[in-house]
Design a protein around this motif. Structure first.
Motif, short mmCIF file in Angstrom:
data_model
loop_
_atom_site.label_atom_id
_atom_site.label_comp_id
_atom_site.label_asym_id
_atom_site.label_seq_id
_atom_site.Cartn_x
_atom_site.Cartn_y
_atom_site.Cartn_z
N LEU A 80 0.84 -1.20 0.00
CA LEU A 80 0.00 0.00 0.00
C LEU A 80 0.87 1.25 0.00
N GLN A 81 1.89 1.25 0.82
CA GLN A 81 2.78 2.41 0.90
C GLN A 81 3.50 2.64 -0.42
N ARG A 82 4.00 1.56 -1.04
CA ARG A 82 4.71 1.72 -2.31
C ARG A 82 3.77 2.24 -3.40
N ALA A 83 2.56 1.69 -3.44
CA ALA A 83 1.61 2.13 -4.46
C ALA A 83 1.25 3.60 -4.26
N ALA A 84 1.02 3.98 -2.99
CA ALA A 84 0.67 5.38 -2.71
C ALA A 84 1.82 6.31 -3.06
N ASP A 123 -13.63 -3.60 -17.38
CA ASP A 123 -13.61 -2.26 -16.78
C ASP A 123 -12.28 -1.95 -16.10
N MET A 124 -11.18 -2.38 -16.68
CA MET A 124 -9.87 -2.12 -16.10
C MET A 124 -9.55 -0.63 -16.16
N LEU A 125 -8.80 -0.14 -15.19
CA LEU A 125 -8.38 1.26 -15.19
C LEU A 125 -7.33 1.50 -16.25
N THR A 126 -7.27 2.74 -16.73
CA THR A 126 -6.25 3.14 -17.70
C THR A 126 -5.61 4.44 -17.23
N ALA A 127 -4.61 4.89 -17.95
CA ALA A 127 -3.91 6.12 -17.60
C ALA A 127 -4.79 7.36 -17.81
N ARG A 128 -5.93 7.19 -18.45
CA ARG A 128 -6.84 8.32 -18.67
C ARG A 128 -7.98 8.34 -17.66
N HIS A 167 -1.72 14.03 -14.67
CA HIS A 167 -3.15 14.25 -14.79
C HIS A 167 -3.55 15.70 -14.54
N ARG A 168 -2.70 16.62 -14.89
CA ARG A 168 -3.01 18.02 -14.66
C ARG A 168 -4.16 18.48 -15.55
N VAL A 169 -5.03 19.25 -14.97
CA VAL A 169 -6.13 19.87 -15.70
C VAL A 169 -5.73 21.32 -15.97
N SER A 170 -5.92 21.76 -17.17
CA SER A 170 -5.49 23.12 -17.54
C SER A 170 -6.30 24.16 -16.78
N ALA A 209 -4.41 0.71 -9.66
CA ALA A 209 -4.39 2.07 -10.23
C ALA A 209 -2.97 2.50 -10.55
N ALA A 210 -2.01 2.17 -9.67
CA ALA A 210 -0.62 2.55 -9.91
C ALA A 210 -0.09 1.83 -11.15
N ASP A 211 -0.40 0.55 -11.29
CA ASP A 211 0.05 -0.20 -12.46
C ASP A 211 -0.54 0.37 -13.75
N ALA A 212 -1.80 0.81 -13.66
CA ALA A 212 -2.47 1.33 -14.85
C ALA A 212 -2.11 2.78 -15.14
N GLY A 213 -1.50 3.48 -14.18
CA GLY A 213 -1.20 4.89 -14.35
C GLY A 213 -2.39 5.79 -14.13
N ALA A 214 -3.42 5.29 -13.44
CA ALA A 214 -4.63 6.08 -13.20
C ALA A 214 -4.42 7.02 -12.01
N LYS A 215 -5.28 8.00 -11.92
CA LYS A 215 -5.27 8.92 -10.78
C LYS A 215 -6.34 8.46 -9.80
N VAL A 216 -6.06 8.55 -8.50
CA VAL A 216 -7.01 8.18 -7.45
C VAL A 216 -7.20 9.36 -6.52
#
Length: 981
Positions: free
Chosen positions: A313-317, A429-434, A326-329, A457-464
Motif C-alpha cells: 500500500l505504501q509503495r503504491a501510494a 472495466d480495467m483502469l487506464t492512464a486516462r 493528470h493536470r487539468v489546464s 491504479a498505480a500499475d495502470a497509471g490512473a489517478k485516485v
C-alpha cells in the motif's frame, strides 16, 4: 481475544428429556420430578456461581420456585413429543470478573427474554477448562408459553422464528462489546459466522466443562463428539499451517496481543495438549511479527501478510503521489467553475483549494472533510473539469448507499468497490492512464482492499482521489489505510460545515468531528432535541410518534430513522409501518419471502434494496417507495425519481426502509433524522448518526440502556479507532525515553514542536542574522507588523490565507490529540506523533519555520489550541505571525528574554522558599536552558549586555551574558548543562 458463543436448542420430551432434570442439573440442586416421581440430585455439581428465576410482569409469584415452575411446565405439556423449554447458552468473556460477568448475563436475560414475556431460569457457571483457565458461561432455560396470573397460556410461535435467534446473537455481541469498552478491556467479540468473517476454519459449537461431564455419563455424547471432531480438525490445521490462525485473527484487526492469539487458538483446538502444540506452532511461525509494546504495556503482534499488505500500500501510494500526469489546464478549471456558478453553485472557503488540489497533476489526492462540508458538490465541479480535460471519471465506495450518495451528489457514475474488483478479476472495466477514480467514504476501506485498488491504479497509471473522514465509521476489515495515507502524503482538509443550515448545528458537527461528543449532545439537549424515556421500548415508541407527527406536518421533507443494530431496525420499521397503516396510507398487504424472512409489503411502503443489482441500477442501501406489489412482482419509485419493476422470484433482497443502521447511513443526507441510541454505539457511530440532517435531529434513548445523561455521553464518546502495524514501527527513542520517565505529554508537545527529525531547535533557531553592515528596516522593531516585509519571510507568505489557516488548524488538532492522551494517562501512539510531525512539515512547506513559530505561540497562549481545533484558527495564525516577527526582530526577542527570565527567577525563589527542591530544580534547568540559548543568538546577547541590571547580574562581570546568567543560578546546573566553553 474474547470468544463469541451463543447457541439455542429445545429441550424436548421426544428425545427423552425432562425439564425438571435439566433445571436441577444447571442449578446444581435437588428437584423432585412429579411426572416421573423421582428426584434429580445434582448438589455435588461445582462451578454454579449464580442461580435465579427471573419472572416477567404479571407472572404468578409461585413460579419463582424452580421445582414448582418446571413441574407445572411438565404438567401443561401433554404431548409425548412436547417441546418443554428453550435453552440459550452463551459464553461470558473471561476478561471479566465474576461480579461483572453475572451482572452482564442478568442484564442481557432481562432485556432480551424476560421483558418479552418469558420466564428465565438463569444459571451462571464459572468452570475451569483443560488449560487451567476459567471458562465462564451461562445457561438460560426459557418457558415457551405466554404466562399470566392464572399460569401458562398459548405457545408464542414468534419466539421460534429463525431471525429471532440471529437477533439474540447480535444483541449479545452488542451487550458484551459495550460492557468490555466501559470496563476499558481491550477485547471484542463477533457474532458473525467464520465464513462471514473470512476465516478458513470449520465452525463449531462451544462445549463447556459441564457438558463434557455429561458426555462422560453418556448424555449428549453425539453433540460433544461432533464438537471435538471439528475442534481437533481445526487444531490440526493450525498446527500444520499456523498462517491460517494469523490470517483469521488479522482479518478484522491489524495487530493483536498474546491474549488475542491464545483465545483464538483455544477456541479452535481440543484439549490442553493440542492447544499447547498449536500455540507453539503459531508463536514459532515465521509469519508472526512482533511489534513491541502498545500503550497498555501489552506485547503487540501482526502477521507477515499484514506487513506486506501495508508495505505494498505504501509503495503504491508513493508511486502515485510522485506521478504527475493528470493536470487539468487552468482553462478547463475555469470553465467548470463558471458553469457551476451559472447553476448557483459557487465553491467558496475551503472548497476552492480542495478543487484545485484534486484537479492538480499528481496521481494521488487526499481530501479529508468533516461530515456535511460539501465534498460531493466540490467533486461534481471537479468532474466537469476532468471531463473537459478528456479524462474518464469513475466513482466507488465500500457500501452501495455511499456509492449512490456520491453519484447523486457529484454526478460521478459510481459503484461499490467489491463489484469494481469483481469486474477487474474478470478482465472487465480495467483502469487506464486516462482514468480518475474517486473513492468516497475512504475511511471505511480496510488496508488489504485499499492496497489492491491502489496497486491496480498505480500499475495502470490512473489517478485516485481519496475522500473521507477517518473519524467517521471505521473500516470493517483490518487497518486504517485512509488515515495512514493522509498522514504520510498529506492532503487538503475541509472543515467548513455546510449541510446543517443553522450555525449552532454546524458547531455541533465540528464538536462531533473532533471528539467532543459531550459538547455536541449538550448543545442538542439545550435545544430540546435529546429525549430520554424510562425504557428503550418507550423511547422507540416516542421516536416513531415524533417521526409520524413531523412526517404529516411536513410531507415534502426527507427523513430517516437510524439506530445501531439490524434487530432494532426491524422493531422500528414495524412500528413506523403500524403508524402508516393507522393513517390509511398503505394499500393491501402482500406477503412475500424476502431475504431476511417473510415480510408484508403494500403500496406506499418505504423500501430498502439490500443487494447491488446492475440490471436494476440499484445498490445495497437504495431507498424508494412501493407503487405496486403482487406475489409475483413489485414496482418501486426510488428516491432519485426512477421507476423500477422486478419479479420477486428473481430479486427478493428488499426490506422495509423507514429505518436503517447507522452503518448504512454514512454518506446519506436528509432534511430530518431520528436516532435511537443503544449500547454498542461509539464516537464514530454517534458522529455519523447525529450529522445526517440539514434542518433538525432528534436523539432518543431509554434509561434502561443509559441510566443517566453522563452514561449516554460516555458510551457515545468511546474511541474505537483502528490501528496499523506501521503505527508501532520506528518509534521515536526520545518519546519512549520520556514515557518511561513519566515526563508530561504537554511538556513533550512543547519539546516536539521545537524539535526536528534529527536535531533540536530552540525558539530562536532558524533566524537569518543580519550582516554587521546591514541596516535595520525602519519601523521593524517598533512593536507592530509592517505593511511589507523583506527577505525570506516576505517571499514565504502563503498565496491563500485559507490554506495557511487550514494548516494551522491541522497542526492544532495534532497537538490537542497528544494532549488528550496525556489527560487520559495514556502514552502517545506512534501515528499521533507522526501526525504532528507531518502537520509541522506541511506548515513549514507554506513558510519556513512556521511550525516553530506556531509551537511557541501555543506555549504562550494554550487557549489558541482549542479555538483552532474548532475551526477558529485566525487568532492562532495572527499569533504565529507575531512569533515570526519576533524571530526576525532581535529587539523584541531581547524584551521577551528579559520578561521570561524575570518570571522564572521569581518562580525559582518562591519554590526554594517553600522548600520545593524538585520544583526549584526543574525551574533552574529551564533557566539554564535559556542562558545556553544565547550561544545561538549573538544579536540578542549583544543587546542584553546593556540590560544586565534587568537580568539580575552584575554590570561589572566580564564574561558574556549567557555564562553570567548560568553562573547566577544558585545551583550547579549551569556546569552540568555544558555552559563552559
Amino acid at each position: 481475544m474474547a470468544i463469541f458463543h451463543l447457541s439455542v436448542k429445545v429441550i424436548s420430551r421426544a428425545s427423552g428429556r425432562s425439564a425438571v432434570a435439566a433445571a436441577a442439573y444447571r442449578a446444581g440442586e435437588r428437584l423432585h420430578d412429579q411426572r416421573l416421581d423421582r428426584d434429580h440430585d445434582f448438589r455435588a455439581k461445582s462451578g454454579v456461581e449464580h442461580s435465579e428465576i427471573m419472572l416477567p410482569e404479571g407472572a404468578p409469584e409461585r413460579f419463582s420456585d424452580r421445582a414448582t415452575l418446571w413441574n407445572e411446565v411438565e404438567v401443561t405439556e401433554k404431548r409425548k413429543d412436547a417441546q418443554l423449554a428453550r435453552e440459550v447458552e452463551f459464553a461470558i468473556p473471561r476478561e471479566m470478573n465474576q461480579q461483572q460477568g453475572i451482572e452482564l448475563a442478568r442484564y442481557f436475560v432481562q432485556a432480551e427474554f424476560v421483558d418479552r414475556g418469558m420466564i428465565a431460569d438463569l444459571n451462571v457457571h464459572w468452570g475451569v477448562g483443560a488449560d487451567g483457565q476459567p471458562k465462564p458461561h451461562a445457561h438460560v432455560m426459557l418457558t415457551m408459553r405466554e404466562v399470566g396470573e392464572d399460569g401458562f397460556g398459548q405457545k408464542v410461535r414468534d419466539w421460534n422464528r429463525t431471525e429471532v435467534v440471529e437477533q439474540w446473537r447480535e444483541r449479545w455481541a452488542d451487550h458484551v462489546n459495550t460492557r468490555l469498552a466501559e470496563l476499558d478491556i481491550d477485547a471484542r467479540i463477533d457474532h458473525r459466522s467464520l465464513e462471514a468473517q473470512g476465516t478458513d476454519l470449520d465452525p463449531q459449537d462451544k462445549i463447556g466443562p459441564a457438558a463434557s461431564r455429561m458426555g462422560e455419563r453418556g448424555l449428549e455424547s453425539e453433540r460433544i463428539e461432533d464438537h471435538r471432531a471439528v475442534a481437533r480438525a481445526n487444531g490440526e490445521r493450525i498446527i500444520a499451517e499456523p498462517r491460517v490462525a494469523l490470517d483469521a485473527i488479522t482479518h478484522s484487526q491489524a495487530t493483536f496481543t498474546n491474549r488475542d492469539m491464545a483465545m483464538f487458538v483455544h477456541r479452535h483446538t481440543d484439549g490442553k495438549e493440542q492447544f499447547d502444540a498449536a500455540m507453539s506452532a503459531v508463536r514459532a511461525s515465521p509469519e508472526l511479527v512482533a511489534l513491541g509494546k502498545d500503550g497498555r504495556g501489552d506485547d503487540r503482534f501482526t502477521s507477515r501478510d499484514m506487513i506486506d499488505a501495508e508495505q505494498r500500500l505504501q509503495r503504491a501510494a508513493e508511486a502515485m503521489a510522485a506521478s504527475e500526469r493528470h493536470r487539468v489546464s487552468d482553462a478547463d478549471r475555469k470553465g467548470a467553475l463558471v458553469r457551476a456558478a451559472e447553476r448557483g453553485l459557487t465553491l467558496s472557503g475551503e472548497q476552492r483549494p480542495a478543487f484545485e488540489h484534486v484537479t492538480d497533476r499528481q496521481g494521488l489526492s487526499v481530501v479529508v472533510g468533516y461530515a456535511g462540508t460539501g465534498k460531493s458538490a466540490m467533486l461534481g465541479v471537479a468532474r466537469e473539469a476532468w471531463e473537459d480535460a478528456r479524462l474518464n471519471v469513475r466513482g466507488a465506495a465500500l457500501s452501495g448507499i455511499a456509492a449512490e450518495g456520491l453519484e447523486n451528489g457529484s454526478g460521478i457514475a459510481s459503484r461499490t468497490i467489491a463489484s469494481m474488483e469483481h469486474g477487474w478479476s474478470q478482465g472487465r472495466d480495467m483502469l487506464t492512464a486516462r482514468d480518475v477514480l474517486v473513492i468516497d467514504e475512504a475511511g471505511m476501506v480496510g488496508t488489504r482492499q485499499m492496497e489492491r485498488v491502489l496497486s491496480h491504479a498505480a500499475d495502470a497509471g490512473a489517478k485516485v482521489v481519496l475522500v473521507g473522514d477517518p473519524q467517521q465509521l471505521q473500516a470493517i476489515e483490518a487497518g486504517a489505510a485512509f488515515r495512514a495515507i493522509h498522514e504520510r502524503h498529506g492532503g487538503v482538509e475541509i472543515t467548513e460545515v455546510r449541510r446543517q443550515h443553522e450555525a449552532w448545528q454546524q458547531d455541533a458537527t465540528r464538536h462531533l468531528a473532533t471528539g467532543r461528543t459531550g459538547e455536541a449532545i449538550q448543545t442538542y439537549t439545550e435545544r430540546g432535541m435529546v429525549h430520554a424515556a424510562d425504557t428503550r421500548e418507550q423511547a422507540r415508541g416516542e421516536l416513531v410518534e415524533q417521526w409520524d407527527r413531523e412526517r404529516i406536518a411536513a410531507p415534502d421533507q426527507s427523513r430517516i430513522i437510524l439506530t445501531h443494530t439490524n434487530a432494532e431496525v426491524r422493531e422500528l420499521n414495524e412500528a413506523a409501518r403500524d403508524r402508516m397503516r393507522a393513517g390509511g396510507e398503505l394499500g393491501d398487504d402482500v406477503l412475500m419471502k424476502a431475504e431476511r424472512g417473510e415480510r408484508a409489503f403494500a403500496s406506499g411502503d418505504r423500501i430498502m434494496f439490500l443487494r447491488n443489482e446492475r440490471s436494476l441500477e440499484v445498490k445495497n442501501g437504495t431507498l424508494g417507495t412501493v407503487e405496486r406489489v403482487t406475489q409475483q412482482s413489485m414496482r418501486v419509485r426510488t428516491d432519485d425519481g426512477r421507476g423500477i419493476a422486478f419479479d420477486t422470484k428473481d430479486y427478493a433482497h428488499v426490506d422495509h426502509g423507514y429505518a436503517a443502521t447507522i452503518h448504512k447511513a454514512q454518506g446519506v443526507t436528509v432534511d430530518r433524522s431520528h436516532v435511537l441510541a443503544t449500547p454498542g454505539m461509539d464516537r464514530h457511530g454517534a458522529y455519523v448518526g447525529l450529522t445526517r440532517h440539514r434542518d433538525g435531529m432528534a436523539l432518543h434513548y431509554g434509561r434502561d440502556d443509559f441510566k443517566d445523561d453522563a452514561r449516554l455521553v460516555r458510551t457515545l464518546s468511546l474511541e474505537r479507532a483502528k490501528d496499523m502495524a506501521s503505527d508501532y514501527a520506528n518509534r521515536d527513542p526520545a518519546r519512549q525515553f520520556a514515557e518511561r520517565r513519566g515526563i508530561g505529554i504537554r511538556e513533550r508537545v512543547a519539546e516536539i514542536v521545537r524539535t526536528g527529525k534529527e536535531k533540536a531547535r530552540g525558539i530562536f533557531d532558524g533566524l537569518r542574522l543580519s550582516r554587521p553592515d546591514q541596516q535595520r528596516e525602519p519601523g521593524m522593531f517598533a512593536g507592530f507588523r509592517p505593511p511589507e516585509r523583506k527577505g525570506d519571510l516576505a517571499k514565504a507568505e502563503p498565496a491563500h490565507a485559507n490554506g495557511q489557516r487550514r494548516a494551522v488548524e491541522r497542526y492544532a488538532r495534532a497537538v490537542d490529540d497528544i494532549a488528550r492522551m496525556h489527560d487520559r494517562g495514556l502514552p502517545v501512539l506512534p501515528h499521533q506523533h507522526d501526525a504532528l510531525n507531518r502537520a509541522g512539515e506541511a506548515l513549514d512547506a507554506i513558510r519556513p519555520h512556521a511550525s516553530t513559530d506556531l509551537g511557541n505561540a501555543f506555549q504562550r497562549q494554550p487557549g489558541l489550541v482549542h479555538d483552532a481545533t474548532q475551526g477558529r484558527g485566525h487568532a492562532a495564525v495572527r499569533a504565529m505571525n507575531k512569533e515570526a516577527e519576533l524571530r526576525a526582530d532581535p529587539f523584541q526577542r531581547a524584551d521577551r528574554f528579559v520578561e521570561g527570565w524575570k518570571q522564572l527567577r521569581q518562580a525559582h525563589e518562591d519554590l526554594r522558599r517553600d522548600g520545593d527542591v524538585r520544583g526549584a530544580k526543574r525551574v533552574g534547568q529551564q533557566m539554564a536552558g535559556m542562558a545556553k540559548s544565547l550561544e545561538r543568538d549573538a544579536q540578542v546577547e549583544s543587546l542584553l549586555r546593556g540590560r544586565r541590571q534587568d537580568l539580575g547580574i552584575g554590570a561589572n562581570m566580564a564574561r558574556d551574558v549567557g555564562r553570567d546568567l548560568a553562573a547566577s543560578i544558585p545551583t550547579d546546573l549551569g556546569k552540568n548543562l555544558g555552559m563552559s566553553r
